[in-house]
Design an enzyme around this catalytic site. Structure first.
Site, PDB file in Angstrom:
ATOM      1  N   CYS A  54     -20.313   1.860   7.244  1.00 44.48           N
ATOM      2  CA  CYS A  54     -19.624   1.111   8.291  1.00 44.48           C
ATOM      3  C   CYS A  54     -18.337   1.859   8.591  1.00 44.48           C
ATOM      4  O   CYS A  54     -17.512   2.063   7.695  1.00 44.48           O
ATOM      5  CB  CYS A  54     -19.338  -0.309   7.800  1.00 44.48           C
ATOM      6  SG  CYS A  54     -18.312  -1.305   8.909  1.00 44.48           S
TER       7      CYS A  54
ATOM      8  N   ARG B 170     -19.237  -4.022  16.409  1.00 42.94           N
ATOM      9  CA  ARG B 170     -18.530  -5.239  16.015  1.00 42.94           C
ATOM     10  C   ARG B 170     -17.169  -5.317  16.702  1.00 42.94           C
ATOM     11  O   ARG B 170     -16.388  -4.372  16.659  1.00 42.94           O
ATOM     12  CB  ARG B 170     -18.333  -5.265  14.498  1.00 42.94           C
ATOM     13  CG  ARG B 170     -17.708  -6.555  13.965  1.00 42.94           C
ATOM     14  CD  ARG B 170     -17.514  -6.466  12.463  1.00 42.94           C
ATOM     15  NE  ARG B 170     -18.728  -5.981  11.815  1.00 42.94           N
ATOM     16  CZ  ARG B 170     -18.745  -5.385  10.631  1.00 42.94           C
ATOM     17  NH1 ARG B 170     -17.630  -5.160   9.969  1.00 42.94           N
ATOM     18  NH2 ARG B 170     -19.884  -4.979  10.120  1.00 42.94           N
TER      19      ARG B 170
ATOM     20  N   CYS C  13     -17.001  -9.164   3.713  1.00 45.71           N
ATOM     21  CA  CYS C  13     -16.328  -7.869   3.587  1.00 45.71           C
ATOM     22  C   CYS C  13     -15.173  -7.998   2.611  1.00 45.71           C
ATOM     23  O   CYS C  13     -14.208  -8.735   2.875  1.00 45.71           O
ATOM     24  CB  CYS C  13     -15.833  -7.394   4.948  1.00 45.71           C
ATOM     25  SG  CYS C  13     -17.143  -7.297   6.200  1.00 45.71           S
TER      26      CYS C  13
ATOM     27  N   CYS D 106      -0.621  -0.197  10.319  1.00 50.13           N
ATOM     28  CA  CYS D 106      -0.971  -1.190   9.305  1.00 50.13           C
ATOM     29  C   CYS D 106       0.241  -1.991   8.829  1.00 50.13           C
ATOM     30  O   CYS D 106       1.266  -1.420   8.453  1.00 50.13           O
ATOM     31  CB  CYS D 106      -1.641  -0.498   8.112  1.00 50.13           C
ATOM     32  SG  CYS D 106      -2.262  -1.666   6.878  1.00 50.13           S
TER      33      CYS D 106
ATOM     34  N   CYS E  18      -0.035   4.594   7.035  1.00 44.48           N
ATOM     35  CA  CYS E  18      -0.737   4.396   8.306  1.00 44.48           C
ATOM     36  C   CYS E  18       0.130   3.561   9.251  1.00 44.48           C
ATOM     37  O   CYS E  18       0.448   2.409   8.958  1.00 44.48           O
ATOM     38  CB  CYS E  18      -2.068   3.706   8.062  1.00 44.48           C
ATOM     39  SG  CYS E  18      -3.114   4.539   6.835  1.00 44.48           S
TER      40      CYS E  18
ATOM     41  N   CYS F 117     -20.026  -6.072   1.805  1.00 43.61           N
ATOM     42  CA  CYS F 117     -19.483  -4.768   2.189  1.00 43.61           C
ATOM     43  C   CYS F 117     -18.143  -4.593   1.496  1.00 43.61           C
ATOM     44  O   CYS F 117     -17.296  -5.492   1.541  1.00 43.61           O
ATOM     45  CB  CYS F 117     -19.312  -4.689   3.706  1.00 43.61           C
ATOM     46  SG  CYS F 117     -18.589  -3.130   4.305  1.00 43.61           S
TER      47      CYS F 117
ATOM     48  N   CYS G 270       0.842  -1.200   0.000  1.00 45.29           N
ATOM     49  CA  CYS G 270       0.000   0.000   0.000  1.00 45.29           C
ATOM     50  C   CYS G 270       0.877   1.250   0.000  1.00 45.29           C
ATOM     51  O   CYS G 270       1.888   1.309   0.712  1.00 45.29           O
ATOM     52  CB  CYS G 270      -0.905  -0.009   1.226  1.00 45.29           C
ATOM     53  SG  CYS G 270      -2.045   1.399   1.283  1.00 45.29           S
TER      54      CYS G 270
END
Length: 385
Positions: free
Chosen positions: A202, A272, A109, A72, A69, A142, A65
């Site tokens: 979400c 969740r 998801c 992550c 972040c 999702c 990526c």
């Protein structure tokens, strides 16, 4: 406790607690913990009974990526030894999703690393959604693809997506400390795009990154304002090879207090328990089911979860039941996509940026509990579901 009685009453009326009340939940003692869980459980049962919704993650594209972040394992510069692969083909993703559905998952998801999808990526995901729904007509899908450009949410909705996930993660005041390649406002904008397109929004948070109690309350109040239907609560998995590898700030007790605070602030939404529950809640996971009404089944994006059968056994042993495909997750008053202005406001919400000190670190680093995912999507091994 007067505090808990007040919070239960407000939760049953869908009234927003004051910021001071939310902070007080995080400040309760271990001696009061079961009382906190019981109070949050009353609110949870009012809106969701004893049902537990199962969700299943399919990592469509793992690693590499360009975003930075800090939490992550897929970030720019990550040295975490995770699986790395490009886009799964629609039939591969559908096969992975089928394992989760067979295990009892009601929602699949679809997640892809990256800043956000190109229009070609949206087309690719649309084909994947079609492949999944052609095999499992009733399953919810999702998408979680990063920041959305104009029109992409509408295209995903038209392709059959039911929801879109994009987490706020932490408070606006501290967002720049964990990510520099995009902003908190960018994330808010994507959630709003999803909501406006008719997708079920979400959006959640990550706890355990060194944030203060005030930061946790601020991000949850920010979520309440956005009014998502689902709020995933992640507990940081400190991957070796990431900037936050040494951040072991959570105890099982603190995790339960955080979940309770989220339930009181967002009483009638799907709360969740997401990534990190096995690492940080450990043997106290069943208690968390009295607060949250939703979990992920099996593995996560780049880490392994406990066995899917263990999840199902835990739910049954705790006296809960898996929510069926024919059951509606959200309360009837949220059928239009959130409570919006029908929820009673509080004049005490908001306030100045958080300055409260975080709870003293009391947990040891349990690196033995962080297991990199080596099975399922992107591998030749059977998934955990």
């Amino acid at each position: 406790m007067d505090l808990l009685n007040t919070l239960v009453d407000k939760g049953l009326r869908r009234e927003l607690p004051s910021r001071e009340e939310a902070l007080a939940v995080l400040a309760t003692s271990d001696d009061e913990l079961l009382d906190v869980v019981a109070a949050a459980g009353k609110v949870r049962r009012q809106w969701f009974g004893r049902r537990v919704k199962l969700n299943y993650l399919v990592n469509l594209k793992s690693g590499l990526c360009p975003e930075d972040c800090s939490y992550c394992s897929q970030r720019l510069g990550s040295k975490a030894e995770i699986l790395k692969y490009t886009w799964l083909k629609p039939d591969e993703a559908s096969k992975a999703a089928a394992a989760g559905v067979a295990g009892g998952a009601k929602r699949v998801c679809l997640v892809a690393s990256g800043r956000g999808p190109t229009d070609k990526d949206v087309d690719r995901v649309a084909k994947t959604i079609d492949a999944i729904k052609s095999e499992n007509e009733d399953v919810e899908v999702c998408a979680c693809l990063g920041l959305l450009d104009e029109g992409q949410a509408e295209r995903l909705r038209g392709a059959g997506a039911d929801a879109y996930n994009h987490n706020l993660n932490t408070s606006e005041a501290t967002y720049g400390d964990i990510t520099t390649t995009h902003t908190y406002a960018d994330r808010v904008d994507t959630v709003k795009k999803a909501h406006a397109a008719g997708l079920s929004a979400c959006s959640g948070l990550i706890a355990g990154m060194g944030e203060s109690d005030g930061d946790l309350v601020d991000v949850v109040y920010g979520l309440r304002e956005l009014d998502p239907d689902s709020v995933p609560v992640n507990f940081l998995i400190p991957f070796e090879g990431t900037p936050l590898a040494k951040e072991w700030n959570l105890t099982p007790q603190r995790c339960l207090r955080i979940l309770a605070m989220v339930r009181f602030v967002c009483p009638d939404v799907e709360v969740r328990i997401a990534g990190g529950r096995e690492v940080h809640l450990r043997s106290m996971q069943p208690l968390a089911l009295h607060i949250a009404n939703s979990i992920f089944l099996g593995d996560y994006l780049t880490s392994e979860g406990q066995a899917g059968k263990a999840d199902l056994d835990m739910i049954a042993d705790a006296g809960f039941e898996v929510e069926g495909a024919e059951q509606v997750t959200l309360p009837e008053h949220r059928a239009g996509g959130g409570c919006g202005s029908t929820c009673a406001p509080s004049s005490e919400a908001g306030g100045e940026p958080a300055t409260e000190a975080a709870e003293t670190r009391t947990d040891e680093a349990r690196t033995d509990l962080v297991a990199v995912r080596r099975r399922g999507a992107g591998t030749d091994l059977a998934p955990n579901a």
